[in-house]
Design a protein around this motif. Structure first.
Motif, PDB file in Angstrom:
ATOM      1  N   LEU A  29      -6.123  -1.084   6.058  1.00 38.23           N
ATOM      2  CA  LEU A  29      -6.768  -2.387   5.906  1.00 38.23           C
ATOM      3  C   LEU A  29      -7.427  -2.857   7.198  1.00 38.23           C
ATOM      4  O   LEU A  29      -8.124  -3.875   7.186  1.00 38.23           O
ATOM      5  CB  LEU A  29      -5.751  -3.435   5.435  1.00 38.23           C
ATOM      6  N   PHE A  40      -5.041  -7.295  -1.815  1.00 40.12           N
ATOM      7  CA  PHE A  40      -4.026  -6.252  -1.719  1.00 40.12           C
ATOM      8  C   PHE A  40      -2.628  -6.868  -1.645  1.00 40.12           C
ATOM      9  O   PHE A  40      -1.685  -6.344  -2.250  1.00 40.12           O
ATOM     10  CB  PHE A  40      -4.298  -5.377  -0.503  1.00 40.12           C
ATOM     11  N   TYR A  41      -2.494  -7.969  -0.917  1.00 40.11           N
ATOM     12  CA  TYR A  41      -1.208  -8.659  -0.857  1.00 40.11           C
ATOM     13  C   TYR A  41      -0.814  -9.162  -2.248  1.00 40.11           C
ATOM     14  O   TYR A  41       0.343  -9.056  -2.659  1.00 40.11           O
ATOM     15  CB  TYR A  41      -1.274  -9.838   0.114  1.00 40.11           C
ATOM     16  N   LEU A  58       0.576  -0.678   2.784  1.00 35.00           N
ATOM     17  CA  LEU A  58      -0.531  -1.407   3.394  1.00 35.00           C
ATOM     18  C   LEU A  58      -0.421  -1.247   4.901  1.00 35.00           C
ATOM     19  O   LEU A  58       0.530  -1.714   5.515  1.00 35.00           O
ATOM     20  CB  LEU A  58      -0.478  -2.884   3.004  1.00 35.00           C
ATOM     21  N   SER A 235      -5.897  -2.866  -7.531  1.00 31.47           N
ATOM     22  CA  SER A 235      -6.461  -3.647  -6.426  1.00 31.47           C
ATOM     23  C   SER A 235      -7.508  -4.634  -6.930  1.00 31.47           C
ATOM     24  O   SER A 235      -7.576  -5.779  -6.456  1.00 31.47           O
ATOM     25  CB  SER A 235      -7.070  -2.711  -5.374  1.00 31.47           C
ATOM     26  N   TYR A 256       2.768 -11.542   4.574  1.00 31.70           N
ATOM     27  CA  TYR A 256       2.007 -10.522   5.285  1.00 31.70           C
ATOM     28  C   TYR A 256       1.237 -11.066   6.485  1.00 31.70           C
ATOM     29  O   TYR A 256       0.916 -10.316   7.406  1.00 31.70           O
ATOM     30  CB  TYR A 256       1.001  -9.855   4.330  1.00 31.70           C
TER      31      TYR A 256
END
Length: 326
Positions: A29, A40-41, A58, A235, A256
């Motif tokens: 990323l 994505f999170y 990730l 995604s 994140y």
């Protein structure tokens, strides 16, 4: 790539985001965890990867790390990078293929004061324009704007200012700066500076560039096609959810993104996510779409501008078969 306010000096600790024992996929990323990576999170926290039978890691890069280094060495299976960056990588014999384009609108523009006389690309003639340097999307975007205006780099007073856009424009050292519409433009607003942006022509006759998307090596696509299709689908589900539920996307990203729980940081994240979401859909409202015509225009443009070490066949640089069937 999309610029971030701060960069780390080493890679972030990878985070698993899928089912234990599932098919492993590591996605790069790049750089600092940021709300711009929320699709994505969200896909991780909503269980989209797990539901697809995937164990997704990730991985955020370090600031000094080569963008395609981990992909080339096999440490990453997928990379989140600009289509223009992928084209440059292919010119250097990195066989990366775009399998989904997230940014349907190029995220870079010329940021000028609200009362500036600069209204169109043609107005850049003789103007002092600041750009971080002769590299990356801000520079590619500048070259494309100049071409739209029928100008060469010599006809505008281009200055390499590093990542000091706000100070350079506020201090009147330049008359406009190249920056990201979903980051730099927001920073000006938060600082109380009224600005507007001049963006690339996105029409069929424009020298449009391909924004950030997902790329993988052809070898990976040939060997793990089913896993990659599942990853792309999950995604894009995360992307759609983040667009449609932006406040929840911010909450899901807290785990994140360090410091996101602060009120000021959340307000910034909300503004960035809103601006980012507007760049993610094409005119038909589609997500992830790949436009072959844009790839052809970009390949010709980048070669003519000396941005490619050798010619690249654009049809080899993308593959639409990994997108979900509509």
């Amino acid at each position: 790539m999309v610029a971030l306010a701060t960069l780390t000096s080493c890679a972030e600790e990878p985070k698993d985001a899928g089912a234990k024992g599932g098919a492993g996929i590591t996605v790069g990323l790049t750089y600092t965890p940021n709300i711009q990576f929320s699709p994505f999170y969200v896909a991780a926290e909503k269980g989209y990867y797990k539901d697809a039978g995937l164990k997704v890691t990730l991985r955020h890069h370090g600031a000094a790390e080569d963008l395609f280094g981990a992909l080339s060495s096999g440490k990453e299976d997928v990379i989140y990078a600009g289509g223009d960056e992928m084209l440059q990588a292919r010119a250097k014999n990195v066989p990366v293929v775009d399998i989904a384009t997230f940014y349907q609108k190029y995220p870079v523009g010329l940021i000028v004061p609200k009362d500036s006389e600069i209204r169109t690309p043609a107005d850049l003639k003789g103007r002092k324009i600041g750009t971080p340097g002769p590299f990356g999307e801000t520079y590619f975007g500048l070259l494309a704007l100049l071409k739209e205006g029928g100008l060469s780099t010599k006809e505008a007073k281009v200055q390499n200012i590093g990542f000091t856009q706000q100070a350079a424009l506020t201090g009147n050292k330049v008359e406009g700066v190249m920056g990201y519409l979903n980051n730099d433009a927001i920073s000006f607003k938060e600082a109380g500076k009224e600005v507007r942006s001049i963006t690339l022509n996105s029409g069929s006759s424009g020298d449009q560039l391909v924004g950030v998307g997902l790329g993988a090596k052809k070898k990976t696509l040939d060997k793990r096609g089913d896993d990659i299709r599942k990853f792309v689908d999950a995604s894009l589900r995360g992307l759609r959810y983040a667009i449609d539920h932006q406040d929840e996307a911010i909450e899901l990203s807290e785990k994140y993104v360090p410091g996101l729980r602060g009120e000021k940081q959340r307000d910034n994240a909300r503004a960035v996510l809103k601006a980012t979401a507007s760049l993610m859909k094409n005119d038909q409202g589609e997500l992830g779409a790949i436009d072959p015509q844009t790839w052809t225009r970009m390949a010709d443009f980048m070669y003519d501008q000396g941005l490619l070490e050798k010619t690249v066949t654009p049809e080899d640089a993308y593959d639409t078969s990994f997108l979900p069937k509509s």
